[in-house]
Design an enzyme around this catalytic site. Sequence first.
Site, mmCIF file in Angstrom:
data_model
loop_
_atom_site.group_PDB
_atom_site.id
_atom_site.type_symbol
_atom_site.label_atom_id
_atom_site.label_comp_id
_atom_site.label_asym_id
_atom_site.label_seq_id
_atom_site.Cartn_x
_atom_site.Cartn_y
_atom_site.Cartn_z
ATOM 1 N N ASP A 12 0.802 -1.232 0.000
ATOM 2 C CA ASP A 12 0.000 0.000 0.000
ATOM 3 C C ASP A 12 0.831 1.277 0.000
ATOM 4 O O ASP A 12 0.438 2.299 0.568
ATOM 5 C CB ASP A 12 -0.981 0.001 1.194
ATOM 6 N N LYS A 15 1.713 2.237 -5.083
ATOM 7 C CA LYS A 15 2.257 1.705 -6.345
ATOM 8 C C LYS A 15 1.332 2.001 -7.527
ATOM 9 O O LYS A 15 1.786 2.367 -8.599
ATOM 10 C CB LYS A 15 2.456 0.180 -6.227
ATOM 11 N N GLY A 16 0.009 1.818 -7.292
ATOM 12 C CA GLY A 16 -0.961 2.018 -8.374
ATOM 13 C C GLY A 16 -0.850 3.412 -8.967
ATOM 14 O O GLY A 16 -0.720 3.585 -10.183
ATOM 15 N N GLY A 39 -4.579 -4.214 -3.799
ATOM 16 C CA GLY A 39 -5.571 -3.188 -4.083
ATOM 17 C C GLY A 39 -4.795 -1.940 -4.457
ATOM 18 O O GLY A 39 -4.182 -1.322 -3.601
ATOM 19 N N HIS A 40 -4.769 -1.616 -5.746
ATOM 20 C CA HIS A 40 -3.975 -0.482 -6.223
ATOM 21 C C HIS A 40 -4.919 0.633 -6.655
ATOM 22 O O HIS A 40 -5.703 0.467 -7.588
ATOM 23 C CB HIS A 40 -3.063 -0.914 -7.378
ATOM 24 N N THR A 41 -4.839 1.759 -5.942
ATOM 25 C CA THR A 41 -5.795 2.848 -6.147
ATOM 26 C C THR A 41 -5.294 3.858 -7.173
ATOM 27 O O THR A 41 -4.157 4.306 -7.110
ATOM 28 C CB THR A 41 -6.026 3.587 -4.809
ATOM 29 N N THR A 128 -5.758 -11.797 3.501
ATOM 30 C CA THR A 128 -6.889 -11.085 2.891
ATOM 31 C C THR A 128 -8.044 -12.051 2.568
ATOM 32 O O THR A 128 -9.079 -11.619 2.073
ATOM 33 C CB THR A 128 -6.446 -10.395 1.580
ATOM 34 N N ARG A 142 2.575 -28.781 -7.125
ATOM 35 C CA ARG A 142 2.382 -29.340 -8.476
ATOM 36 C C ARG A 142 0.978 -29.914 -8.684
ATOM 37 O O ARG A 142 0.801 -30.978 -9.259
ATOM 38 C CB ARG A 142 3.472 -30.383 -8.768
ATOM 39 N N GLN A 221 1.987 -5.982 -3.211
ATOM 40 C CA GLN A 221 2.468 -6.105 -1.820
ATOM 41 C C GLN A 221 3.759 -5.294 -1.651
ATOM 42 O O GLN A 221 3.927 -4.297 -2.329
ATOM 43 C CB GLN A 221 2.653 -7.573 -1.420
ATOM 44 N N SER A 296 -7.507 -0.984 1.002
ATOM 45 C CA SER A 296 -8.283 -0.806 -0.234
ATOM 46 C C SER A 296 -8.890 -2.123 -0.694
ATOM 47 O O SER A 296 -9.780 -2.138 -1.536
ATOM 48 C CB SER A 296 -7.443 -0.173 -1.349
ATOM 49 N N GLY A 299 -10.698 -3.139 3.636
ATOM 50 C CA GLY A 299 -11.264 -2.061 4.456
ATOM 51 C C GLY A 299 -10.753 -2.051 5.883
ATOM 52 O O GLY A 299 -11.151 -1.211 6.707
ATOM 53 N N ARG A 300 -9.825 -2.965 6.219
ATOM 54 C CA ARG A 300 -9.329 -3.020 7.600
ATOM 55 C C ARG A 300 -8.483 -1.790 7.925
ATOM 56 O O ARG A 300 -7.753 -1.304 7.058
ATOM 57 C CB ARG A 300 -8.434 -4.256 7.792
ATOM 58 N N LYS A 328 2.854 10.114 -0.184
ATOM 59 C CA LYS A 328 2.090 10.559 0.997
ATOM 60 C C LYS A 328 2.882 11.490 1.908
ATOM 61 O O LYS A 328 2.672 11.511 3.132
ATOM 62 C CB LYS A 328 1.526 9.353 1.763
#
Length: 420
Positions: A12, A15-16, A39-41, A128, A142, A221, A296, A299-300, A328
């Site tokens: 988080d 990256k997105g 989750g990439h925003t 997740t 395998r 990640q 994202s 929601g945690r 950020k």
Amino acid sequence: MVDVILGMQWGDEGKGKIVDFFAKDYQLVARFQGGPNAGHTLYIGDKKVVLHQIPSGIFHENKINLIGNGVVLDAITLQKECAAVGSFGIDYKKNLFISDRTHLILPTHRALDKASELTKGKEKIGSTLKGIGPTYMDKTGRNGLRVGDLLDKNFTTQYIKLRLKHQRLLDSLNFNEDISAWEEEFFDALEFLRSFKIVNGEYFINEKIAEGKKVLAEGAQGSMLDVDFGTFPFVTSSNTISAGVCTGLGIAPQKINEVIGITKAYCTRVGEGPFPTELLDENGNYLRNAGNEFGSTTGRPRRCGWMDLVALKFACMINGVTQIVMTKADILDGLDELKVCKSYSINGEETQKIPFQMNRLEINALYQTFEGWKTDITQIHQYNAIPQTMKKYVDYLCQYLGVPIKYISNGPGRDQLLAV
Ligand code: GDP
Ligand code: IMO
Ligand code: MG
């Protein structure tokens, strides 16, 4: 040539947003590991989109997007994501390619993830619950089914065999939820998946590279969640580091050029596991609220803390990071004072190295303190215009890490990025 964008912390990092920004300079964007745990925003105008499996280059016209063999793919999530992307008028079928070697997340993998996290007496990872771990276990064991298998007439027979095996495991874990609705949805979504351009990913990408096309590999990640080098066992089940690009796309190491590491100006972690700079006080609450630090994907609430330079330097080393993007930074605007961890004290000994099995040690973070800049930086467009106090912070980080910070992100918007 291939450049890589990856997270240097516990995910988080933004990256997105950064992949979306850089994508204009590339012809192909590829995901090489992870799955819908990501989750990439992205902000497209003032509209927010969260991508889980589709590479973050999808909003650029005429860019090829590839889901690589190292990814584990959930067809149901893909179908939902495609609907979201399509609502922006994007013809996703035109530019999205999927490797035939990509493993499929089955409904029973999701059930197994849930059952394993609910098992009494077992240490919780805080997964997740998307089925990531069980799918990678089937891959290394395998057993798993791959996207290319969809084109095989024996697919359903293979599925039934695997399902029986999984059912025995689920029974042993006392998991008795009915998953037939998931299965119905799954088989519908497989039809949708079959309509995509399923390619031999390794030839596809190497041919593009040979044609001189520029490739951007998008990590999911973060380095501290890497299955080998992260805070094991509180990690994800793939190699999130730059080495994962080679195995996750079929690219030789000498094709990799820039490794762009993304870090927040502070630190967050979602899920369980060690976090030496975690703040359980009002500063932690401040970062969570100001930074809107809520997962994202799930929601945690994310756990928040000061930047950890011991972990970041480790990430620079194992990834070969050549440049850093710090995101950020604007979230620190309101603080009177801020800190960065420059070493750990373990049993009275100071170290700048990540120890084996952090969760079994009492780690005290030792800090360098900085004066806050107490200025709204979100409207600044030039690095030169940032406060001197912030420059001091940035200079210290670059010096400690020995890698330049090339960009600072000062807001979630596409245009909020300062070249240093
Ligand atoms: P990813 O998983 O690394 O792509 O990151 P996420 O999208 O899960 O989380 C990053 C969050 O921070 C998203 O909500 C972004 O919109 C937001 N974001 C990214 N960069 C910045 C920034 O510089 N400032 C602020 N305020 N928000 C940012
Ligand atoms: P992006 O790509 C943050 C965390 C989970 C859990 C651990 C294992 O958005 O940065 P898993 O479902 O992979 O078995 O969970 O890893 N985790 C993430 N944390 N960002 C992510 O992705 C994550 N993907 C997994 O919270 O602690
Ligand atoms: Mg995320």
